[in-house]
Design a protein around this motif. Structure first.
Motif, PDB file in Angstrom:
ATOM      1  N   GLY A 153       0.785  -1.228   0.000  1.00 28.96           N
ATOM      2  CA  GLY A 153       0.000   0.000   0.000  1.00 28.96           C
ATOM      3  C   GLY A 153       0.812   1.271   0.000  1.00 28.96           C
ATOM      4  N   THR A 154       1.706   1.423   0.981  1.00 27.42           N
ATOM      5  CA  THR A 154       2.479   2.655   1.108  1.00 27.42           C
ATOM      6  C   THR A 154       3.336   2.906  -0.129  1.00 27.42           C
ATOM      7  OG1 THR A 154       2.571   2.388   3.509  1.00 27.42           O
ATOM      8  CG2 THR A 154       4.172   3.882   2.506  1.00 27.42           C
ATOM      9  N   PHE A 155       3.995   1.864  -0.601  1.00 26.39           N
ATOM     10  CA  PHE A 155       4.852   1.991  -1.778  1.00 26.39           C
ATOM     11  C   PHE A 155       4.045   2.421  -2.998  1.00 26.39           C
ATOM     12  CE2 PHE A 155       6.441  -0.078  -5.664  1.00 26.39           C
ATOM     13  CZ  PHE A 155       7.679   0.544  -5.775  1.00 26.39           C
ATOM     14  N   LEU A 156       2.878   1.804  -3.196  1.00 27.04           N
ATOM     15  CA  LEU A 156       2.068   2.111  -4.372  1.00 27.04           C
ATOM     16  C   LEU A 156       1.487   3.520  -4.311  1.00 27.04           C
ATOM     17  CD1 LEU A 156       0.228  -1.322  -4.745  1.00 27.04           C
ATOM     18  CD2 LEU A 156       1.966  -0.385  -6.291  1.00 27.04           C
ATOM     19  N   ILE A 157       1.040   3.947  -3.129  1.00 28.12           N
ATOM     20  CA  ILE A 157       0.491   5.297  -2.993  1.00 28.12           C
ATOM     21  C   ILE A 157       1.573   6.339  -3.232  1.00 28.12           C
ATOM     22  CG2 ILE A 157      -0.559   6.941  -1.399  1.00 28.12           C
ATOM     23  CD1 ILE A 157      -2.431   4.782  -2.489  1.00 28.12           C
ATOM     24  N   MET A 158       2.777   6.085  -2.730  1.00 24.30           N
ATOM     25  CA  MET A 158       3.890   6.997  -3.007  1.00 24.30           C
ATOM     26  C   MET A 158       4.169   7.049  -4.511  1.00 24.30           C
ATOM     27  SD  MET A 158       6.537   6.082   0.114  1.00 24.30           S
ATOM     28  CE  MET A 158       7.834   7.089  -0.616  1.00 24.30           C
ATOM     29  N   GLY A 159       4.052   5.905  -5.175  1.00 19.80           N
ATOM     30  CA  GLY A 159       4.234   5.869  -6.620  1.00 19.80           C
ATOM     31  C   GLY A 159       3.195   6.708  -7.347  1.00 19.80           C
ATOM     32  N   VAL A 160       1.942   6.640  -6.900  1.00 19.43           N
ATOM     33  CA  VAL A 160       0.877   7.429  -7.512  1.00 19.43           C
ATOM     34  C   VAL A 160       1.158   8.923  -7.351  1.00 19.43           C
ATOM     35  CG1 VAL A 160      -1.562   8.060  -7.353  1.00 19.43           C
ATOM     36  CG2 VAL A 160      -0.884   5.658  -7.259  1.00 19.43           C
ATOM     37  N   ILE A 164       1.640  11.685 -10.356  1.00 20.98           N
ATOM     38  CA  ILE A 164       0.876  12.925 -10.484  1.00 20.98           C
ATOM     39  C   ILE A 164       1.818  14.120 -10.631  1.00 20.98           C
ATOM     40  CG2 ILE A 164      -0.686  14.504  -9.290  1.00 20.98           C
ATOM     41  CD1 ILE A 164      -2.017  12.049  -8.015  1.00 20.98           C
ATOM     42  N   VAL A 165       2.847  14.168  -9.784  1.00 19.44           N
ATOM     43  CA  VAL A 165       3.806  15.283  -9.838  1.00 19.44           C
ATOM     44  C   VAL A 165       4.536  15.302 -11.180  1.00 19.44           C
ATOM     45  CG1 VAL A 165       5.915  16.232  -8.829  1.00 19.44           C
ATOM     46  CG2 VAL A 165       4.109  15.365  -7.340  1.00 19.44           C
ATOM     47  N   ALA A 166       5.018  14.132 -11.605  1.00 20.38           N
ATOM     48  CA  ALA A 166       5.754  14.060 -12.869  1.00 20.38           C
ATOM     49  C   ALA A 166       4.862  14.425 -14.049  1.00 20.38           C
ATOM     50  CB  ALA A 166       6.327  12.652 -13.051  1.00 20.38           C
ATOM     51  N   SER A 167       3.600  13.994 -14.017  1.00 21.48           N
ATOM     52  CA  SER A 167       2.685  14.305 -15.117  1.00 21.48           C
ATOM     53  C   SER A 167       2.400  15.806 -15.190  1.00 21.48           C
ATOM     54  CB  SER A 167       1.376  13.532 -14.936  1.00 21.48           C
ATOM     55  OG  SER A 167       1.592  12.141 -14.992  1.00 21.48           O
ATOM     56  N   ILE A 168       2.216  16.441 -14.025  1.00 19.93           N
ATOM     57  CA  ILE A 168       1.958  17.888 -14.012  1.00 19.93           C
ATOM     58  C   ILE A 168       3.176  18.646 -14.523  1.00 19.93           C
ATOM     59  CG2 ILE A 168       1.542  19.872 -12.507  1.00 19.93           C
ATOM     60  CD1 ILE A 168      -0.193  18.047 -10.762  1.00 19.93           C
ATOM     61  N   ALA A 181       8.334   7.145 -19.614  1.00 18.94           N
ATOM     62  CA  ALA A 181       8.678   6.599 -18.292  1.00 18.94           C
ATOM     63  C   ALA A 181       7.466   6.630 -17.362  1.00 18.94           C
ATOM     64  CB  ALA A 181       9.832   7.385 -17.687  1.00 18.94           C
ATOM     65  N   VAL A 182       6.731   7.742 -17.383  1.00 15.43           N
ATOM     66  CA  VAL A 182       5.541   7.868 -16.534  1.00 15.43           C
ATOM     67  C   VAL A 182       4.494   6.828 -16.930  1.00 15.43           C
ATOM     68  CG1 VAL A 182       3.548   9.347 -16.047  1.00 15.43           C
ATOM     69  CG2 VAL A 182       5.855  10.295 -15.943  1.00 15.43           C
ATOM     70  N   SER A 183       4.298   6.631 -18.232  1.00 15.53           N
ATOM     71  CA  SER A 183       3.298   5.673 -18.705  1.00 15.53           C
ATOM     72  C   SER A 183       3.672   4.247 -18.324  1.00 15.53           C
ATOM     73  CB  SER A 183       3.141   5.787 -20.228  1.00 15.53           C
ATOM     74  OG  SER A 183       2.680   7.070 -20.592  1.00 15.53           O
ATOM     75  N   ALA A 184       4.946   3.884 -18.510  1.00 19.79           N
ATOM     76  CA  ALA A 184       5.390   2.529 -18.177  1.00 19.79           C
ATOM     77  C   ALA A 184       5.259   2.260 -16.680  1.00 19.79           C
ATOM     78  CB  ALA A 184       6.832   2.331 -18.634  1.00 19.79           C
ATOM     79  N   LEU A 185       5.725   3.216 -15.869  1.00 19.45           N
ATOM     80  CA  LEU A 185       5.609   3.052 -14.413  1.00 19.45           C
ATOM     81  C   LEU A 185       4.147   3.077 -13.983  1.00 19.45           C
ATOM     82  CD1 LEU A 185       8.552   5.323 -13.179  1.00 19.45           C
ATOM     83  CD2 LEU A 185       8.413   2.830 -13.038  1.00 19.45           C
ATOM     84  N   GLY A 186       3.335   3.906 -14.657  1.00 17.38           N
ATOM     85  CA  GLY A 186       1.919   3.995 -14.319  1.00 17.38           C
ATOM     86  C   GLY A 186       1.209   2.673 -14.505  1.00 17.38           C
ATOM     87  N   VAL A 187       1.506   1.967 -15.602  1.00 14.33           N
ATOM     88  CA  VAL A 187       0.896   0.654 -15.842  1.00 14.33           C
ATOM     89  C   VAL A 187       1.245  -0.302 -14.709  1.00 14.33           C
ATOM     90  CG1 VAL A 187       0.908  -1.375 -17.334  1.00 14.33           C
ATOM     91  CG2 VAL A 187       0.813   0.909 -18.342  1.00 14.33           C
TER      92      VAL A 187
END
Length: 247
Positions: A153-160, A164-168, A181-187
């Motif tokens: 949970g914690t790891f995945l939420i930090m990833g989200v 969000i920051v990288a996309s903005i 990179a954002v798309s690959a990690l997002g999947v």
């Protein structure tokens, strides 16, 4: 002396009732999520159709949605609604939470309607089907696995948050490398969240089922539907960025 012949059937009956209730709860979660997906798909398709004319040029509505300052409101409204939903869930009734979710799904459809103007219809359908198959497998894994996924949970939420920051930031940088990179990690992140959220929905129901709080369970089903809906939509959007064919 305790009559164990009476105790055992009672315990078995309680377990069977919880199992039946869990199935009904999960059916409500997936059913609510599916309705939300249909609302989003229809809203996105309808809005994209109204945004271009027969010649393929943007209409006044399309110009307003995609090129005027209003585009920022359309883009970030679903994100704001997610945070608002989390803050209001305890104050809402189950019916109110369901209405809010469907309103959110409508707003999300408007927000992602641009994909019909950028990607081919065939690639959108193709990526949607790929996402559906992957989502079904990951959710089934989360539901059936004996492995405790709570540590993810914690790891995945930090990833989200990082996504969000990288996309903005990349809105202004417009870097193809960052987008890839954002798309690959997002999947990967939302694939993990699909399994994690499914297991959490199941665990939360089992933990609270004995209390018989129908109102809480109703709202929990809506919140679960929202979480899985977000997992699906985000995984779909990132896969579309990676594999979608552009017009």
């Amino acid at each position: 002396m305790a009559d164990y012949s009476t105790i055992r059937p009672t315990a078995g009956t309680r377990s069977a009732a919880i199992d039946a209730g869990l199935r009904a709860h999960m059916n409500k979660v997936y059913g609510t999520m599916s309705v939300g997906m249909l609302i989003t798909a229809f809203a996105a398709w309808a809005m994209s159709g109204l945004s271009v004319d027969a010649s393929g040029n943007l209409t006044q509505l399309g110009i307003t949605l995609y090129t005027s300052p209003l585009k920022w409101v359309v883009m970030f409204l679903p994100l704001a609604m997610v945070f608002l939903f989390g803050a209001m869930i305890n104050k809402l009734s189950a019916a109110g939470a369901q209405l809010f979710f469907y309103t959110f799904a409508l707003a999300m459809g408007v927000s992602i309607s641009w994909i019909f103007l950028v990607f081919t219809g065939f690639s959108i359908v193709q990526v949607f089907l790929i996402t559906a198959v992957a989502f079904a497998g990951l959710s089934l894994y989360g539901y059936t696995t004996k492995k405790d996924l709570s540590g993810w949970g914690t790891f995945l939420i930090m990833g989200v948050i990082g996504l969000i920051v990288a996309s903005i930031v990349n809105i202004w940088l417009a870097s193809p490398a960052i987008m890839f990179a954002v798309s690959a990690l997002g999947v990967l992140i939302f694939a993990g969240l699909t399994a994690y959220d499914t297991q959490k929905i199941k665990a939360d129901y089992i933990a609270h089922a004995a209390h018989g709080d129908a109102e809480w369970l109703g709202k929990a089903a809506i919140m679960g539907a929202l979480n899985l809906y977000l997992d699906f939509i985000n995984m779909f959007m990132f896969l579309l960025q990676l594999f979608g064919s552009r017009e």
